[in-house]
Design a protein around this motif. Structure first.
Motif, short mmCIF file in Angstrom:
data_model
loop_
_atom_site.label_atom_id
_atom_site.label_comp_id
_atom_site.label_asym_id
_atom_site.label_seq_id
_atom_site.Cartn_x
_atom_site.Cartn_y
_atom_site.Cartn_z
N GLU A 39 0.90 -1.14 -0.08
CA GLU A 39 -0.04 0.01 0.27
C GLU A 39 0.80 1.25 -0.03
O GLU A 39 0.54 2.19 -0.55
CB GLU A 39 -1.03 -0.13 1.25
N ASP A 40 1.97 1.23 0.87
CA ASP A 40 2.85 2.35 0.87
C ASP A 40 3.48 2.69 -0.52
O ASP A 40 3.61 3.71 -1.13
CB ASP A 40 3.81 2.25 2.05
N ILE A 41 3.76 1.55 -1.05
CA ILE A 41 4.63 1.57 -2.49
C ILE A 41 3.48 2.11 -3.44
O ILE A 41 3.71 3.00 -4.35
CB ILE A 41 4.98 0.15 -2.85
N GLU A 42 2.19 1.72 -3.59
CA GLU A 42 1.25 2.28 -4.32
C GLU A 42 0.97 3.68 -4.25
O GLU A 42 0.63 4.34 -5.09
CB GLU A 42 0.03 1.23 -4.16
N LEU A 43 0.90 4.16 -2.96
CA LEU A 43 0.51 5.49 -2.54
C LEU A 43 1.85 6.56 -3.12
O LEU A 43 1.51 7.50 -3.69
CB LEU A 43 0.58 5.58 -1.20
N ASN A 44 2.97 5.82 -2.85
CA ASN A 44 4.21 6.61 -3.48
C ASN A 44 4.29 6.78 -4.83
O ASN A 44 4.50 7.94 -5.48
CB ASN A 44 5.31 6.01 -2.83
N HIS A 45 3.77 5.66 -5.70
CA HIS A 45 3.64 5.41 -7.22
C HIS A 45 2.81 6.55 -7.69
O HIS A 45 3.01 7.31 -8.46
CB HIS A 45 3.44 4.22 -7.50
N LYS A 46 1.57 6.63 -6.75
CA LYS A 46 0.59 7.33 -7.05
C LYS A 46 0.99 9.01 -7.08
O LYS A 46 0.49 9.82 -8.14
CB LYS A 46 -0.87 7.41 -6.39
N LEU A 47 1.48 9.26 -5.87
CA LEU A 47 2.14 10.78 -5.84
C LEU A 47 3.18 11.16 -6.77
O LEU A 47 3.06 12.29 -7.29
CB LEU A 47 2.63 10.70 -4.33
N GLU A 48 3.86 10.22 -7.24
CA GLU A 48 5.16 10.48 -8.05
C GLU A 48 4.32 10.56 -9.68
O GLU A 48 4.96 11.47 -10.18
CB GLU A 48 6.09 9.38 -8.11
N LYS A 49 3.44 9.82 -9.71
CA LYS A 49 2.65 9.82 -11.25
C LYS A 49 2.23 11.43 -11.09
O LYS A 49 1.99 11.87 -12.09
CB LYS A 49 1.64 8.89 -11.23
N GLU A 50 1.34 11.90 -10.28
CA GLU A 50 0.66 13.22 -10.20
C GLU A 50 1.76 14.34 -10.25
O GLU A 50 1.59 15.34 -10.94
CB GLU A 50 0.07 13.27 -8.72
N GLN A 51 2.95 14.19 -9.49
CA GLN A 51 3.88 15.25 -9.71
C GLN A 51 4.53 15.25 -10.86
O GLN A 51 4.68 16.50 -11.77
CB GLN A 51 5.19 14.84 -8.72
N VAL A 106 2.47 19.33 -17.27
CA VAL A 106 1.42 20.45 -17.75
C VAL A 106 2.17 21.86 -17.66
O VAL A 106 2.04 22.75 -18.69
CB VAL A 106 0.14 20.40 -16.63
N GLU A 107 3.12 21.90 -16.73
CA GLU A 107 3.89 23.37 -16.83
C GLU A 107 4.82 23.17 -17.76
O GLU A 107 4.96 24.41 -18.51
CB GLU A 107 4.72 23.22 -15.46
N LEU A 108 5.39 22.26 -18.31
CA LEU A 108 6.37 22.38 -19.48
C LEU A 108 5.56 22.61 -20.66
O LEU A 108 6.06 23.41 -21.51
CB LEU A 108 7.06 21.11 -19.54
N GLN A 109 4.29 22.21 -20.75
CA GLN A 109 3.51 22.39 -22.08
C GLN A 109 2.98 23.77 -21.82
O GLN A 109 3.06 24.45 -23.07
CB GLN A 109 2.22 21.67 -21.81
N ASP A 110 2.67 24.50 -20.86
CA ASP A 110 2.51 25.60 -20.78
C ASP A 110 3.53 26.73 -21.00
O ASP A 110 3.55 27.86 -21.82
CB ASP A 110 2.08 26.29 -19.31
N GLN A 111 4.87 26.22 -20.59
CA GLN A 111 6.00 27.36 -21.06
C GLN A 111 6.29 27.14 -22.40
O GLN A 111 6.61 28.02 -23.27
CB GLN A 111 7.28 26.66 -20.05
N LEU A 112 6.21 25.97 -23.17
CA LEU A 112 6.28 25.97 -24.69
C LEU A 112 5.26 26.69 -25.42
O LEU A 112 5.55 27.21 -26.47
CB LEU A 112 6.33 24.21 -24.87
#
Length: 310
Positions: A286-298, A304-310
């Motif tokens: 569960e901890d690994i899945e939670l960390n994976h979800k957070l990393e994916k969101e980041q 999205v930020e890079l696309q806005d800058q481009l």
């Protein structure tokens, strides 16, 4: 609710006391049978480290001496585990011409558990194991300091243990103190299989009255009268011999019941440990899945930020 919780607490305490009593009785019973198998084996050959009977006996004795052994509290308040050698080294220090100092100075034996196993072998070769155990048990103050309540060496069963080991003085042992048996990293594991199919020959039935009294000292169901009158007829068809055979079968059935109870207790402990490990693994997943979800969101936010800058 308070009365219900109090009743549950008392019930758990009674069950714990009963389980502890069953464990003590089973360890002593299997120790007595292991001594018998050693004596029977010694009639045909010299006992050494390769004999499975000795390996099992050493494991049984190690577990008896390690039963409810206290840990050592450090200066920082942590409790580090102890070995039964720490107790033997102190309790048997006043035994005359003992092997304690020579084992303590052995170069090839470093860990405390390995020194305890070396002491068992040296004491057997010296034919003084029962003497060492008796001397250690007499030092009740030291024994009380090393063991918790309910330990075998603190109960009435301790005197039975010293008497069982006295029969080993008739055996000639030959051990190598540099073998694999002194490896202190491996735990002592008892093999109950030989005793589940153990059958006592008619020639080895000696002191049956004493054995029945010993077995019956921990419970009324297996008690027997202290004095059995001499038989009037000593042929094979006499009532006396038939009674002895029935008593022998009853004793063997009772002992096997104890072994099965001990096996069930061991399996329950293994099952409990497996359940706890399974819970830990699920928590890690569960901890690994939670960390994976957070990393994916980041990562999605960065994209999205890079696309806005481009």
């Amino acid at each position: 609710m308070a009365s219900l919780s109090l009743g549950l607490s008392l019930s758990r305490k009674k069950n714990a006391l009963r389980n502890a009593a069953v464990e003590r009785k089973n360890l002593l019973t299997v120790c007595r049978l292991s001594v018998k198998t050693l004596i029977d084996r010694s009639c045909f050959e010299t006992i050494d480290d390769s004999a499975p009977e000795f390996v099992n006996f050493a494991s049984i004795l190690e577990q008896i001496l390690s039963h409810r052994l206290k840990g050592q509290v450090t200066w920082f308040g942590y409790e580090s585990p102890r070995s039964f050698w720490d107790y033997i080294r102190v309790a048997c220090s006043k035994v005359s011409h003992s092997c304690i100092c020579s084992i303590e100075n052995m170069e090839n034996v470093s860990s405390s558990r390995a020194k305890g196993r070396a002491w068992i072998r040296v004491a057997l070769m010296e034919k003084r194991l029962s003497e060492y155990i008796t001397a250690a048990l007499r030092d009740y103050k030291t024994t009380r300091r090393f063991y918790d309540d309910g330990a075998i060496v603190l109960g009435e069963e301790a005197n039975m243990l010293a008497g069982m080991l006295l029969g080993l003085n008739a055996i000639d042992f030959s051990f190598c103190l540099k073998g694999e048996g002194l490896d202190g990293t491996h735990p002592a594991v008892i093999d109950y299989t030989p005793y589940l199919k153990f059958t006592q020959s008619s020639d080895s039935i000696s002191s049956d009255e004493e054995e029945l009294r010993t077995l019956g000292s921990s419970g009324s169901e297996s008690s027997t009268p202290e004095n059995i009158g001499p038989p009037f007829i000593m042929d094979e068809n006499s009532w006396y011999n038939k009674c002895k055979k029935v008593e022998q079968k009853y004793r063997l059935a009772l002992e096997q019941k104890g072994y099965l109870e001990e096996l069930v207790r061991l399996r329950e402990a293994q099952f409990t440990e497996s359940v706890s490990q399974n819970k830990l693994l699920l928590q890690r997943i569960e901890d690994i899945e939670l960390n994976h979800k957070l990393e994916k969101e980041q990562l999605e936010y960065i994209i999205v930020e890079l696309q806005d800058q481009l």
